[in-house]
Design an enzyme around this catalytic site. Structure first.
Site, PDB file in Angstrom:
ATOM      1  N   LYS A 138      -6.525 -63.690  59.289  1.00  9.62           N
ATOM      2  CA  LYS A 138      -7.915 -63.953  59.654  1.00  9.62           C
ATOM      3  C   LYS A 138      -7.990 -64.665  60.997  1.00  9.62           C
ATOM      4  O   LYS A 138      -8.701 -64.231  61.908  1.00  9.62           O
ATOM      5  CB  LYS A 138      -8.610 -64.795  58.580  1.00  9.62           C
ATOM      6  CG  LYS A 138     -10.079 -65.074  58.884  1.00  9.62           C
ATOM      7  CD  LYS A 138     -10.693 -66.042  57.896  1.00  9.62           C
ATOM      8  CE  LYS A 138     -10.290 -67.464  58.215  1.00  9.62           C
ATOM      9  NZ  LYS A 138     -11.032 -68.462  57.402  1.00  9.62           N
ATOM     10  N   ASP A 156     -13.344 -63.236  56.494  1.00 10.67           N
ATOM     11  CA  ASP A 156     -13.594 -64.579  55.981  1.00 10.67           C
ATOM     12  C   ASP A 156     -14.398 -64.463  54.691  1.00 10.67           C
ATOM     13  O   ASP A 156     -14.598 -63.358  54.160  1.00 10.67           O
ATOM     14  CB  ASP A 156     -14.290 -65.444  57.034  1.00 10.67           C
ATOM     15  CG  ASP A 156     -15.747 -65.057  57.273  1.00 10.67           C
ATOM     16  OD1 ASP A 156     -16.209 -64.016  56.740  1.00 10.67           O
ATOM     17  OD2 ASP A 156     -16.435 -65.802  58.001  1.00 10.67           O
TER      18      ASP A 156
END
Length: 244
Positions: A138, A156
């Protein structure tokens, strides 16, 4: 029930059907029109700053990270300076973000690794970034997409929630979800797709009570009705910016 893209651990991402692809890309286009200013909401001036503030943003908000950023980088503008920072000084600066001891430890280890392995520079490759302490896919995709203009999908909590609500995939594992979405959208769209979806998740499609009646993509969303569908009631839930 709409078909979704899934990932098989042995065979890789399944190819999504044409209807799903068309609907998903339509949603992204409308979200792009809804949020023409969508971008990374963390402030930064270079790849090192973005890497650090993204690591700091865990378990806090972008706005709070942005508030400490000027002081942090005035004192420690690069990896070499931060790697040599006195621990207590760094803890004092990042203290308002919570978990300050763990975050200080992460910054010290991250900066030291950049100095030792990459001459103090942030590498523009995912395979290198994910070897750094505290950096997962991420964070790596945030840095690649926004500091280097290398397309990446940022999964996310907001992104993961919305892609399941939209019926794009049922995957809950972030890596499998990333691969599934990569099968639906062309690579050139990945970074802005992430911004569009995340902005919508922060402003309209909330976790507990989505503002369904104020959603610009409601007509293509199989989860319409999870939140208030009355326009006036839903409008009260809409935020004009991300969380404080």
């Amino acid at each position: 029930m709409p078909r979704t893209a899934t990932v098989s651990p042995s065979s890789g991402p399944a190819k999504p059907d044409t209807a799903l692809v068309r609907r998903a890309r339509k949603i992204d286009r409308v979200l792009g029109e809804t949020y023409p200013d969508a971008k990374c909401e963390l402030d930064f001036e270079n790849p090192f700053e973005l890497l650090v503030v993204t690591v700091l943003s865990a378990q806090t908000t972008d706005r709070r990270v942005n508030a400490v950023r000027p002081t942090l980088f005035a004192a420690y503008p690069d990896a070499r300076a931060m790697a040599a920072a006195p621990r207590e000084d760094l803890e004092r600066i990042v203290g308002p973000l919570g978990f300050f001891r763990a975050k200080t430890e992460s910054l010290l280890k991250l900066s030291a690794a950049l100095v030792e392995r990459f001459d103090g520079q942030v590498p523009p490759r995912l395979d290198d970034l994910v070897t750094l302490p505290g950096v997962g896919r991420k964070t790596a995709n945030v840095v690649l997409g926004n500091a280097f203009d290398i397309p990446g999908i940022t999964v996310d909590t907001h992104f993961g929630r919305l892609i399941r609500r939209f019926g794009w995939t049922e995957e809950t594992d972030p890596v499998k979800a990333e691969y599934a979405i990569a099968e639906i959208f062309p690579k050139r769209d990945w970074t802005m797709l992430s911004h569009h979806v995340i902005w919508h998740g922060r402003r309209v499609c909330h976790a507990k009570k989505p503002a369904c009646g104020a959603c610009t993509v409601a007509k293509w969303c199989p989860s319409f009705g999870e939140g208030p569908t009355d326009a006036a009631e839903a409008a009260k839930l809409v935020k004009t910016q991300g969380p404080a």
